[in-house]
Design a protein around this motif. Structure first.
Motif, PDB file in Angstrom:
ATOM      1  N   GLY A  92     -27.301  19.866 -15.436  1.00 53.60           N
ATOM      2  CA  GLY A  92     -27.592  19.372 -16.771  1.00 53.60           C
ATOM      3  C   GLY A  92     -26.363  18.858 -17.484  1.00 53.60           C
ATOM      4  N   HIS A  93     -25.261  19.613 -17.400  1.00 57.42           N
ATOM      5  CA  HIS A  93     -24.022  19.248 -18.086  1.00 57.42           C
ATOM      6  C   HIS A  93     -22.832  19.444 -17.149  1.00 57.42           C
ATOM      7  CE1 HIS A  93     -25.892  19.043 -22.120  1.00 57.42           C
ATOM      8  NE2 HIS A  93     -26.677  19.997 -21.642  1.00 57.42           N
ATOM      9  N   LEU A  94     -22.058  18.415 -17.003  1.00 58.17           N
ATOM     10  CA  LEU A  94     -20.807  18.470 -16.239  1.00 58.17           C
ATOM     11  C   LEU A  94     -19.669  18.528 -17.248  1.00 58.17           C
ATOM     12  CD1 LEU A  94     -18.943  18.074 -13.756  1.00 58.17           C
ATOM     13  CD2 LEU A  94     -19.330  15.604 -13.994  1.00 58.17           C
ATOM     14  N   ILE A  95     -18.856  19.595 -17.177  1.00 58.19           N
ATOM     15  CA  ILE A  95     -17.813  19.812 -18.185  1.00 58.19           C
ATOM     16  C   ILE A  95     -16.467  20.021 -17.497  1.00 58.19           C
ATOM     17  CG2 ILE A  95     -17.191  21.063 -20.279  1.00 58.19           C
ATOM     18  CD1 ILE A  95     -20.096  22.161 -20.308  1.00 58.19           C
ATOM     19  N   PRO A  96     -15.781  18.946 -17.128  1.00 59.72           N
ATOM     20  CA  PRO A  96     -14.436  19.071 -16.536  1.00 59.72           C
ATOM     21  C   PRO A  96     -13.377  19.108 -17.632  1.00 59.72           C
ATOM     22  CG  PRO A  96     -15.233  16.812 -16.354  1.00 59.72           C
ATOM     23  CD  PRO A  96     -16.265  17.558 -17.146  1.00 59.72           C
ATOM     24  N   ILE A  97     -12.512  20.104 -17.596  1.00 59.60           N
ATOM     25  CA  ILE A  97     -11.525  20.340 -18.648  1.00 59.60           C
ATOM     26  C   ILE A  97     -10.116  20.240 -18.061  1.00 59.60           C
ATOM     27  CG2 ILE A  97     -10.728  21.964 -20.415  1.00 59.60           C
ATOM     28  CD1 ILE A  97     -13.476  23.337 -20.196  1.00 59.60           C
ATOM     29  N   ALA A  98      -9.260  19.472 -18.732  1.00 62.53           N
ATOM     30  CA  ALA A  98      -7.852  19.357 -18.304  1.00 62.53           C
ATOM     31  C   ALA A  98      -7.759  19.037 -16.818  1.00 62.53           C
ATOM     32  CB  ALA A  98      -7.077  20.634 -18.639  1.00 62.53           C
ATOM     33  N   THR A  99      -8.498  18.020 -16.409  1.00 62.49           N
ATOM     34  CA  THR A  99      -8.562  17.661 -14.995  1.00 62.49           C
ATOM     35  C   THR A  99      -8.892  16.185 -14.874  1.00 62.49           C
ATOM     36  OG1 THR A  99      -9.476  18.377 -12.866  1.00 62.49           O
ATOM     37  CG2 THR A  99     -11.010  18.236 -14.718  1.00 62.49           C
ATOM     38  N   ASP A 100      -9.284  15.753 -13.684  1.00 58.61           N
ATOM     39  CA  ASP A 100      -9.622  14.352 -13.451  1.00 58.61           C
ATOM     40  C   ASP A 100     -10.510  14.289 -12.221  1.00 58.61           C
ATOM     41  OD1 ASP A 100      -9.684  11.619 -13.726  1.00 58.61           O
ATOM     42  OD2 ASP A 100      -7.547  11.304 -13.372  1.00 58.61           O
ATOM     43  N   TRP A 101     -11.159  13.138 -12.034  1.00 53.23           N
ATOM     44  CA  TRP A 101     -12.008  12.972 -10.847  1.00 53.23           C
ATOM     45  C   TRP A 101     -11.205  12.547  -9.628  1.00 53.23           C
ATOM     46  CZ3 TRP A 101     -11.828   8.145  -8.694  1.00 53.23           C
ATOM     47  CH2 TRP A 101     -11.463   7.073  -9.501  1.00 53.23           C
ATOM     48  N   LYS A 102      -9.910  12.258  -9.845  1.00 55.34           N
ATOM     49  CA  LYS A 102      -9.049  11.893  -8.722  1.00 55.34           C
ATOM     50  C   LYS A 102      -7.642  12.430  -8.982  1.00 55.34           C
ATOM     51  CE  LYS A 102      -7.588   8.482 -11.581  1.00 55.34           C
ATOM     52  NZ  LYS A 102      -7.991   8.446 -13.011  1.00 55.34           N
ATOM     53  N   THR A 105      -6.240  16.577  -3.039  1.00 58.54           N
ATOM     54  CA  THR A 105      -7.377  16.058  -2.275  1.00 58.54           C
ATOM     55  C   THR A 105      -8.523  15.618  -3.175  1.00 58.54           C
ATOM     56  OG1 THR A 105      -8.546  18.178  -2.027  1.00 58.54           O
ATOM     57  CG2 THR A 105      -6.778  17.686  -0.443  1.00 58.54           C
ATOM     58  N   ASN A 106      -8.329  15.719  -4.468  1.00 57.56           N
ATOM     59  CA  ASN A 106      -9.385  15.421  -5.432  1.00 57.56           C
ATOM     60  C   ASN A 106      -9.608  13.916  -5.537  1.00 57.56           C
ATOM     61  OD1 ASN A 106     -11.152  15.681  -7.614  1.00 57.56           O
ATOM     62  ND2 ASN A 106      -9.489  15.600  -9.098  1.00 57.56           N
ATOM     63  N   ASP A 107     -10.757  13.432  -5.064  1.00 56.18           N
ATOM     64  CA  ASP A 107     -11.090  12.001  -5.142  1.00 56.18           C
ATOM     65  C   ASP A 107     -12.565  11.827  -4.809  1.00 56.18           C
ATOM     66  OD1 ASP A 107     -11.374   9.274  -5.043  1.00 56.18           O
ATOM     67  OD2 ASP A 107      -9.832   8.932  -3.536  1.00 56.18           O
ATOM     68  N   ILE A 108     -13.392  11.661  -5.841  1.00 51.81           N
ATOM     69  CA  ILE A 108     -14.835  11.560  -5.594  1.00 51.81           C
ATOM     70  C   ILE A 108     -15.217  10.223  -4.964  1.00 51.81           C
ATOM     71  CG2 ILE A 108     -15.410  13.175  -7.447  1.00 51.81           C
ATOM     72  CD1 ILE A 108     -16.328  10.776  -9.118  1.00 51.81           C
ATOM     73  N   ALA A 158     -17.775   4.873  -2.442  1.00 53.52           N
ATOM     74  CA  ALA A 158     -17.716   3.537  -3.042  1.00 53.52           C
ATOM     75  C   ALA A 158     -16.780   3.608  -4.235  1.00 53.52           C
ATOM     76  CB  ALA A 158     -19.114   3.101  -3.460  1.00 53.52           C
ATOM     77  N   ASP A 159     -16.824   2.588  -5.111  1.00 56.07           N
ATOM     78  CA  ASP A 159     -15.952   2.659  -6.284  1.00 56.07           C
ATOM     79  C   ASP A 159     -16.524   3.659  -7.287  1.00 56.07           C
ATOM     80  OD1 ASP A 159     -17.859   1.411  -8.065  1.00 56.07           O
ATOM     81  OD2 ASP A 159     -17.200  -0.548  -7.369  1.00 56.07           O
ATOM     82  N   LEU A 215     -17.701   3.707 -10.396  1.00 51.66           N
ATOM     83  CA  LEU A 215     -18.963   3.491 -11.093  1.00 51.66           C
ATOM     84  C   LEU A 215     -20.169   3.620 -10.165  1.00 51.66           C
ATOM     85  CD1 LEU A 215     -18.250   0.629 -13.652  1.00 51.66           C
ATOM     86  CD2 LEU A 215     -18.885   3.000 -14.136  1.00 51.66           C
ATOM     87  N   GLN A 216     -20.033   3.135  -8.946  1.00 52.29           N
ATOM     88  CA  GLN A 216     -21.136   3.266  -7.992  1.00 52.29           C
ATOM     89  C   GLN A 216     -21.374   4.720  -7.602  1.00 52.29           C
ATOM     90  OE1 GLN A 216     -19.548   0.125  -5.214  1.00 52.29           O
ATOM     91  NE2 GLN A 216     -21.709  -0.464  -5.130  1.00 52.29           N
ATOM     92  N   VAL A 217     -20.291   5.468  -7.460  1.00 49.93           N
ATOM     93  CA  VAL A 217     -20.407   6.872  -7.071  1.00 49.93           C
ATOM     94  C   VAL A 217     -21.063   7.683  -8.179  1.00 49.93           C
ATOM     95  CG1 VAL A 217     -19.070   8.969  -6.593  1.00 49.93           C
ATOM     96  CG2 VAL A 217     -18.497   6.840  -5.425  1.00 49.93           C
ATOM     97  N   ILE A 218     -20.709   7.377  -9.422  1.00 53.38           N
ATOM     98  CA  ILE A 218     -21.161   8.198 -10.541  1.00 53.38           C
ATOM     99  C   ILE A 218     -22.524   7.763 -11.084  1.00 53.38           C
ATOM    100  CG2 ILE A 218     -20.282   7.002 -12.591  1.00 53.38           C
ATOM    101  CD1 ILE A 218     -19.529  10.662 -11.679  1.00 53.38           C
ATOM    102  N   ARG A 219     -23.019   6.625 -10.653  1.00 54.32           N
ATOM    103  CA  ARG A 219     -24.223   6.063 -11.267  1.00 54.32           C
ATOM    104  C   ARG A 219     -25.454   6.936 -11.091  1.00 54.32           C
ATOM    105  NH1 ARG A 219     -25.691   0.526  -8.239  1.00 54.32           N
ATOM    106  NH2 ARG A 219     -27.342   0.626  -9.810  1.00 54.32           N
TER     107      ARG A 219
END
Length: 335
Positions: A146-156, A242-245, A250-251, A253-257
């Motif tokens: 329902g809710h994704l809450i990443p704090i002080a981090t990044d998707w890559k 190793t953090n890289d979704i 894909a790029d 936006l495509q991954v997160i869509r």
């Protein structure tokens, strides 16, 4: 402390093709009985563990009875990243740490949830490494959160993060006192010059040749060495790079869509590790494509560690998410 449970899992094929044989996932549960309330998954950071609530809980200011993540309302589950050593079982430590990625850990967490009969969760939340795992969990199961809450981090992992991980790895593999020495360097990434200068003001200890800041750093090194294993530190540090979704996908936006979760990015304005500027870039990209994307900011002199220090600010950010919803929508239990 809540009881530490074990989930024996089947062999996992890791992202690089390596097989992790018979992984054991340990976890703790806080609040409501499994199957009776919406589930919140809390992911721990580099030196953290599953003990997120209660007298010794590292996030007890936010997780507990009547707290922001209210254990009178939710079932809170916190897994230990395999190999972090919290279960005190040497057999579960990991020596081949470079075989593992954030994606592998996220998959293990989902495997654990599925083993518990949980298919949907109200929220997944985590700071730093825990938030990176949360990003991956959302991509792996794009309609289950329902809710994704990443704090002080990044998707890559940026080049800056990768560089810092290399320095830590070099210290951990070459120092005579690896855990303590690596911690000295890490603490200066987690705080800011302003935070350090304000706190110590060039004062000395009773031993006139030793500055208070030196004693503080050395004590942090000793404390971590006394409660953490070298193999665990090597693994947790390595995971950060190793953090890289988007890897092998894909790029961005495509991954997160396909991710249906409302995304609440929480940045720290003075973060020297996962910078606020990178978080804003992510927000600016996403807001052109979706409505349920939000950027929040903790303002603090303390830098990266502000997500563990500025509890009042973080509560104000999170309260609307956890207090104004119908939690029963996210009760999903198969057992």
């Amino acid at each position: 402390m809540a009881h530490l449970f074990n989930i024996p899992l089947t062999d996992l094929r890791l992202q690089n093709g390596y097989t992790y044989a018979k992984p054991v996932l340990t976890y703790q549960v806080f609040g409501q009985t499994l199957g009776t309330a919406a589930v919140v998954v809390v992911n721990h950071a580099l030196t953290g563990n599953s003990n997120v609530s209660g007298p010794e809980g590292w996030w007890s200011e936010l997780v507990g009875s009547g707290k922001t993540i209210d254990t009178d309302v939710f079932t809170v589950i916190a897994f230990n990243i395999p190999g972090n050593g919290y279960d005190k079982n040497p057999a579960n430590l990991i020596s081949e740490y470079k075989q593992f990625t954030v994606r592998d850990i996220a998959q293990l967490f989902w495997n654990g949830l599925h083993a518990l009969g949980i298919e949907r969760i109200f929220a997944v939340i985590g700071g730093s490494l825990g938030g990176a795992i949360a990003w991956e969990m959302a991509v792996l199961q794009p309609r289950s959160i329902g809710h994704l809450i990443p704090i002080a981090t990044d998707w890559k992992a940026t080049d800056w993060v990768i560089a810092q991980v290399l320095i830590q790895d070099q210290i951990l593999n070459n120092s005579d006192d690896p855990i303590a020495d690596a911690r000295l360097h890490a603490m200066l990434l987690y705080r800011t010059p302003e935070s350090i200068n304000q706190r110590f003001g060039r004062t000395r200890t009773n031993e006139s040749s030793v500055f208070q800041v030196e004693r503080w750093l050395l004590n942090h090194g000793i404390k971590l060495k006394n409660r953490f294993t070298l193999s665990a530190y090597k693994l947790m540090n390595h995971l950060l790079k190793t953090n890289d979704i988007t890897k092998e996908r894909a790029d961005f936006l495509q991954v997160i869509r396909n991710v249906t979760a409302a995304i609440h990015i929480v940045a720290v304005d003075t973060d020297l590790f996962f910078t606020a500027a990178e978080n804003r870039k992510t927000f600016e990209i996403l807001k052109t494509k979706r409505e349920n994307i939000f950027l929040h900011q903790i303002n603090s002199v303390h830098g990266h560690d502000a997500f563990l220090i500025e509890n009042e600010q973080l509560s104000q950010i999170l309260n609307p998410i956890f207090h104004t919803q119908k939690t029963n929508t996210y009760v999903s239990y198969n057992h």
